[in-house]
Design a protein around this motif. Structure first.
Motif, PDB file in Angstrom:
ATOM      1  N   GLY A 182       0.813  -1.211   0.000  1.00  0.00           N
ATOM      2  CA  GLY A 182       0.000   0.000   0.000  1.00  0.00           C
ATOM      3  C   GLY A 182       0.847   1.261   0.000  1.00  0.00           C
ATOM      4  O   GLY A 182       0.551   2.226  -0.722  1.00  0.00           O
ATOM      5  N   VAL A 183       1.904   1.270   0.802  1.00  0.00           N
ATOM      6  CA  VAL A 183       2.794   2.435   0.835  1.00  0.00           C
ATOM      7  C   VAL A 183       3.494   2.609  -0.514  1.00  0.00           C
ATOM      8  O   VAL A 183       3.651   3.727  -1.012  1.00  0.00           O
ATOM      9  N   LEU A 184       3.899   1.501  -1.119  1.00  0.00           N
ATOM     10  CA  LEU A 184       4.539   1.573  -2.434  1.00  0.00           C
ATOM     11  C   LEU A 184       3.590   2.195  -3.459  1.00  0.00           C
ATOM     12  O   LEU A 184       4.008   3.027  -4.277  1.00  0.00           O
ATOM     13  N   LEU A 185       2.303   1.831  -3.435  1.00  0.00           N
ATOM     14  CA  LEU A 185       1.334   2.437  -4.345  1.00  0.00           C
ATOM     15  C   LEU A 185       1.287   3.953  -4.173  1.00  0.00           C
ATOM     16  O   LEU A 185       1.254   4.703  -5.156  1.00  0.00           O
ATOM     17  N   ALA A 186       1.269   4.406  -2.920  1.00  0.00           N
ATOM     18  CA  ALA A 186       1.178   5.835  -2.640  1.00  0.00           C
ATOM     19  C   ALA A 186       2.410   6.576  -3.161  1.00  0.00           C
ATOM     20  O   ALA A 186       2.297   7.597  -3.854  1.00  0.00           O
ATOM     21  N   LEU A 286       1.036  21.431  -1.526  1.00  0.00           N
ATOM     22  CA  LEU A 286       1.394  20.117  -0.980  1.00  0.00           C
ATOM     23  C   LEU A 286       0.456  19.054  -1.528  1.00  0.00           C
ATOM     24  O   LEU A 286      -0.765  19.239  -1.543  1.00  0.00           O
ATOM     25  N   ALA A 287       1.013  17.942  -1.992  1.00  0.00           N
ATOM     26  CA  ALA A 287       0.225  16.765  -2.367  1.00  0.00           C
ATOM     27  C   ALA A 287       0.184  15.840  -1.152  1.00  0.00           C
ATOM     28  O   ALA A 287       1.236  15.490  -0.604  1.00  0.00           O
ATOM     29  N   LEU A 288      -1.026  15.465  -0.730  1.00  0.00           N
ATOM     30  CA  LEU A 288      -1.156  14.673   0.496  1.00  0.00           C
ATOM     31  C   LEU A 288      -1.950  13.400   0.216  1.00  0.00           C
ATOM     32  O   LEU A 288      -2.995  13.430  -0.429  1.00  0.00           O
ATOM     33  N   ILE A 289      -1.437  12.288   0.715  1.00  0.00           N
ATOM     34  CA  ILE A 289      -2.125  10.992   0.644  1.00  0.00           C
ATOM     35  C   ILE A 289      -2.329  10.472   2.058  1.00  0.00           C
ATOM     36  O   ILE A 289      -1.399  10.484   2.873  1.00  0.00           O
ATOM     37  N   SER A 290      -3.548  10.038   2.333  1.00  0.00           N
ATOM     38  CA  SER A 290      -3.852   9.433   3.629  1.00  0.00           C
ATOM     39  C   SER A 290      -3.743   7.916   3.523  1.00  0.00           C
ATOM     40  O   SER A 290      -3.869   7.344   2.440  1.00  0.00           O
ATOM     41  N   TYR A 291      -3.516   7.276   4.663  1.00  0.00           N
ATOM     42  CA  TYR A 291      -3.461   5.811   4.696  1.00  0.00           C
ATOM     43  C   TYR A 291      -4.580   5.302   5.593  1.00  0.00           C
ATOM     44  O   TYR A 291      -4.618   5.612   6.777  1.00  0.00           O
ATOM     45  N   LEU A 298     -14.277  12.251   2.823  1.00  0.00           N
ATOM     46  CA  LEU A 298     -15.116  13.292   3.409  1.00  0.00           C
ATOM     47  C   LEU A 298     -14.341  14.556   3.738  1.00  0.00           C
ATOM     48  O   LEU A 298     -14.923  15.549   4.171  1.00  0.00           O
ATOM     49  N   ALA A 299     -13.016  14.527   3.565  1.00  0.00           N
ATOM     50  CA  ALA A 299     -12.199  15.695   3.871  1.00  0.00           C
ATOM     51  C   ALA A 299     -12.406  16.766   2.804  1.00  0.00           C
ATOM     52  O   ALA A 299     -12.990  16.529   1.748  1.00  0.00           O
ATOM     53  N   LEU A 300     -11.915  17.981   3.074  1.00  0.00           N
ATOM     54  CA  LEU A 300     -11.973  19.077   2.130  1.00  0.00           C
ATOM     55  C   LEU A 300     -10.569  19.663   1.968  1.00  0.00           C
ATOM     56  O   LEU A 300     -10.059  20.285   2.899  1.00  0.00           O
ATOM     57  N   PRO A 301      -9.934  19.421   0.802  1.00  0.00           N
ATOM     58  CA  PRO A 301     -10.419  18.628  -0.325  1.00  0.00           C
ATOM     59  C   PRO A 301     -10.426  17.137   0.012  1.00  0.00           C
ATOM     60  O   PRO A 301      -9.760  16.717   0.958  1.00  0.00           O
ATOM     61  N   ALA A 302     -11.175  16.361  -0.789  1.00  0.00           N
ATOM     62  CA  ALA A 302     -11.192  14.908  -0.602  1.00  0.00           C
ATOM     63  C   ALA A 302      -9.773  14.370  -0.749  1.00  0.00           C
ATOM     64  O   ALA A 302      -9.045  14.764  -1.669  1.00  0.00           O
ATOM     65  N   LEU A 303      -9.387  13.481   0.154  1.00  0.00           N
ATOM     66  CA  LEU A 303      -7.999  13.022   0.203  1.00  0.00           C
ATOM     67  C   LEU A 303      -7.784  11.767  -0.630  1.00  0.00           C
ATOM     68  O   LEU A 303      -8.511  10.777  -0.497  1.00  0.00           O
ATOM     69  N   THR A 304      -6.779  11.810  -1.485  1.00  0.00           N
ATOM     70  CA  THR A 304      -6.288  10.577  -2.089  1.00  0.00           C
ATOM     71  C   THR A 304      -5.871   9.662  -0.940  1.00  0.00           C
ATOM     72  O   THR A 304      -5.286  10.122   0.048  1.00  0.00           O
ATOM     73  N   ALA A 305      -6.174   8.371  -1.040  1.00  0.00           N
ATOM     74  CA  ALA A 305      -5.917   7.493   0.103  1.00  0.00           C
ATOM     75  C   ALA A 305      -5.567   6.079  -0.337  1.00  0.00           C
ATOM     76  O   ALA A 305      -6.103   5.574  -1.331  1.00  0.00           O
ATOM     77  N   VAL A 306      -4.684   5.461   0.418  1.00  0.00           N
ATOM     78  CA  VAL A 306      -4.449   4.023   0.303  1.00  0.00           C
ATOM     79  C   VAL A 306      -5.612   3.329   0.996  1.00  0.00           C
ATOM     80  O   VAL A 306      -5.951   3.660   2.141  1.00  0.00           O
ATOM     81  N   ALA A 307      -6.224   2.382   0.298  1.00  0.00           N
ATOM     82  CA  ALA A 307      -7.417   1.705   0.805  1.00  0.00           C
ATOM     83  C   ALA A 307      -7.140   0.226   1.019  1.00  0.00           C
ATOM     84  O   ALA A 307      -7.241  -0.570   0.076  1.00  0.00           O
ATOM     85  N   PRO A 308      -6.755  -0.187   2.231  1.00  0.00           N
ATOM     86  CA  PRO A 308      -6.637  -1.619   2.498  1.00  0.00           C
ATOM     87  C   PRO A 308      -7.974  -2.316   2.263  1.00  0.00           C
ATOM     88  O   PRO A 308      -9.034  -1.716   2.498  1.00  0.00           O
ATOM     89  N   PRO A 309      -7.960  -3.568   1.816  1.00  0.00           N
ATOM     90  CA  PRO A 309      -9.219  -4.275   1.495  1.00  0.00           C
ATOM     91  C   PRO A 309      -9.898  -4.788   2.758  1.00  0.00           C
ATOM     92  O   PRO A 309     -10.022  -5.992   2.991  1.00  0.00           O
ATOM     93  N   LYS A 310     -10.380  -3.877   3.585  1.00  0.00           N
ATOM     94  CA  LYS A 310     -10.840  -4.196   4.928  1.00  0.00           C
ATOM     95  C   LYS A 310     -11.984  -5.212   4.935  1.00  0.00           C
ATOM     96  O   LYS A 310     -11.957  -6.180   5.686  1.00  0.00           O
ATOM     97  N   HIS A 311     -12.995  -4.957   4.111  1.00  0.00           N
ATOM     98  CA  HIS A 311     -14.144  -5.866   4.056  1.00  0.00           C
ATOM     99  C   HIS A 311     -13.704  -7.261   3.623  1.00  0.00           C
ATOM    100  O   HIS A 311     -14.120  -8.273   4.210  1.00  0.00           O
ATOM    101  N   ALA A 312     -12.859  -7.326   2.605  1.00  0.00           N
ATOM    102  CA  ALA A 312     -12.395  -8.623   2.099  1.00  0.00           C
ATOM    103  C   ALA A 312     -11.536  -9.340   3.132  1.00  0.00           C
ATOM    104  O   ALA A 312     -11.573 -10.575   3.223  1.00  0.00           O
ATOM    105  N   PRO A 339      -3.765  -3.731  -0.906  1.00  0.00           N
ATOM    106  CA  PRO A 339      -4.547  -2.496  -0.887  1.00  0.00           C
ATOM    107  C   PRO A 339      -4.644  -1.888  -2.282  1.00  0.00           C
ATOM    108  O   PRO A 339      -3.899  -2.242  -3.202  1.00  0.00           O
ATOM    109  N   GLY A 340      -5.568  -0.963  -2.431  1.00  0.00           N
ATOM    110  CA  GLY A 340      -5.681  -0.169  -3.652  1.00  0.00           C
ATOM    111  C   GLY A 340      -5.412   1.288  -3.331  1.00  0.00           C
ATOM    112  O   GLY A 340      -5.194   1.673  -2.179  1.00  0.00           O
ATOM    113  N   LEU A 341      -5.415   2.128  -4.361  1.00  0.00           N
ATOM    114  CA  LEU A 341      -5.214   3.571  -4.187  1.00  0.00           C
ATOM    115  C   LEU A 341      -6.419   4.294  -4.758  1.00  0.00           C
ATOM    116  O   LEU A 341      -6.764   4.131  -5.931  1.00  0.00           O
TER     117      LEU A 341
END
Length: 349
Positions: A182-186, A286-291, A298-312, A339-341
């Motif tokens: 996931g970090v590598l994707l970001a 600044l370019a910001l990615i959340s993990y 829901l942030a302002l601006p909406a945050l690019t984020a690493v998305a672990p496959p939590k449900h799966a 994870p996905g991005l």
């Protein structure tokens, strides 16, 4: 009488286990479910890894065992509800219900030494057949305090945890997100946008934060980026740690480091207004990615984020436990899900 989505999806999964590969139109007719509703249920089950769709048909995923969990009770011990683990729990609950099993929940809060006692309560009060466990070990916490994992009277699966080789729980099945990937994707995304250095802001006290930090070091090396000293996020109450992180990020921007990866959403969502107070705007300065991607959209601006496959993760863990209950001699499995991005506005692309 209306039927809940959870009940319908249990019908669908059990039917596919019995019939094998089946056309969606035939399945809708057999179950008496409107085709549009059935396709919606199948899409949800496919996202959770419980079914596979292909050209108007539905089947079990490759390698899935047609286990029948009717009457089984699965105990699940998590460190928290209301955030990351909500989706993990939902995945486990859906997979259990689809197999005719029931999920019961216990909570042992982060930094609590109460894991063993809570697991014992699940065993005593619910007569559980097996356990899904997320032990509260920190970055280096997989030690003798968790020897009880090797003495459990029922099968267990580690969820979002990986035991150290030869350590407590090493003989248990395990399912988790590959956080290093996931970090590598970001960082790969940020590098593709032209950033040659990225600031990492992360906690220091959790198993996931440890993996994120290891992933950062690996990704920087693989991508040829300029390594930066990590910013430690205070895990205590209040905004103290995030305020300090905003100062450090602002200093980095002044030095030419115009990208940051922040673990986790809770901290990342607090940063934009703090950075604006320091004269910095996302994504211009600044370019910001959340993990985590629990609330990043829901942030302002909406945050690019690493998305672990939590449900799966939850769904596969429950399936793995039910399979273990059916066949105790099967080889131990350790499954990493990637994870996905989710690309949104905070990176400017």
């Amino acid at each position: 009488m209306s039927v809940s989505a959870e009940v319908r999806r249990g019908w669908v999964t059990r039917a596919v286990r019995q019939l094998g590969t089946v056309r969606v139109v035939d399945l809708a007719r057999q179950l008496g479910i409107p085709e549009v509703t059935l396709r919606r249920d199948i899409a949800s089950l496919a996202r959770a890894g419980l079914l596979r769709r292909s050209h108007g048909t539905v089947s079990l995923p490759a390698g899935a065992l047609p286990v029948e969990g009717r009457g089984r009770v699965i105990g699940m011990l998590v460190p928290t509800v209301g955030s990351y683990f909500d989706e993990v729990i939902a995945g486990a609950r859906a997979a259990a219900a689809a197999a005719g099993a029931r999920l019961v929940l216990g909570i042992a809060p982060y930094e609590s030494p109460d894991d063993r006692a809570q697991a014992g309560r699940l065993l005593e009060s619910s007569s559980v057949d097996g356990l899904l466990l997320t032990p509260n070990w920190g970055p280096e916490g997989r030690d003798g305090h968790f020897g009880w994992l090797d003495e459990l009277p029922v099968p267990a699966v580690l969820v979002e945890r990986r035991a150290a080789p030869g350590g407590p729980g090493a003989a248990l099945d395990a399912v988790g997100s590959d956080h290093r990937h996931g970090v590598l994707l970001a960082l790969r995304h940020l590098a593709a946008l032209g950033h040659r250095a990225v600031t990492l802001c992360a906690r220091t006290d959790t198993a996931t934060s440890h993996q994120v930090r290891l992933g950062y070091a690996e990704a920087v090396r693989l991508l040829g980026l300029e390594p930066q000293p990590p910013v430690d996020l205070d895990s205590g109450p209040g905004q103290g740690g995030v305020e300090e992180s905003a100062d450090r990020i602002a200093a980095g921007v002044a030095a030419g480091v115009r990208a940051a990866l922040v673990h986790n959403d809770h901290a990342a969502i607090q940063l934009p207004p703090l950075l604006r107070a320091r004269g910095l705007k996302l994504p211009d300065d600044l370019a910001l990615i959340s993990y985590d991607d629990v609330h990043a959209a829901l942030a302002l601006p909406a945050l690019t984020a690493v998305a672990p496959p939590k449900h799966a993760v939850g769904a596969v863990a429950a399936q793995l436990l039910l399979g273990r209950l059916e066949d105790a001699r099967r080889p131990v499995r350790r499954i990493d899900l990637l994870p996905g991005l989710k690309v949104r506005g905070s990176c400017g692309a």
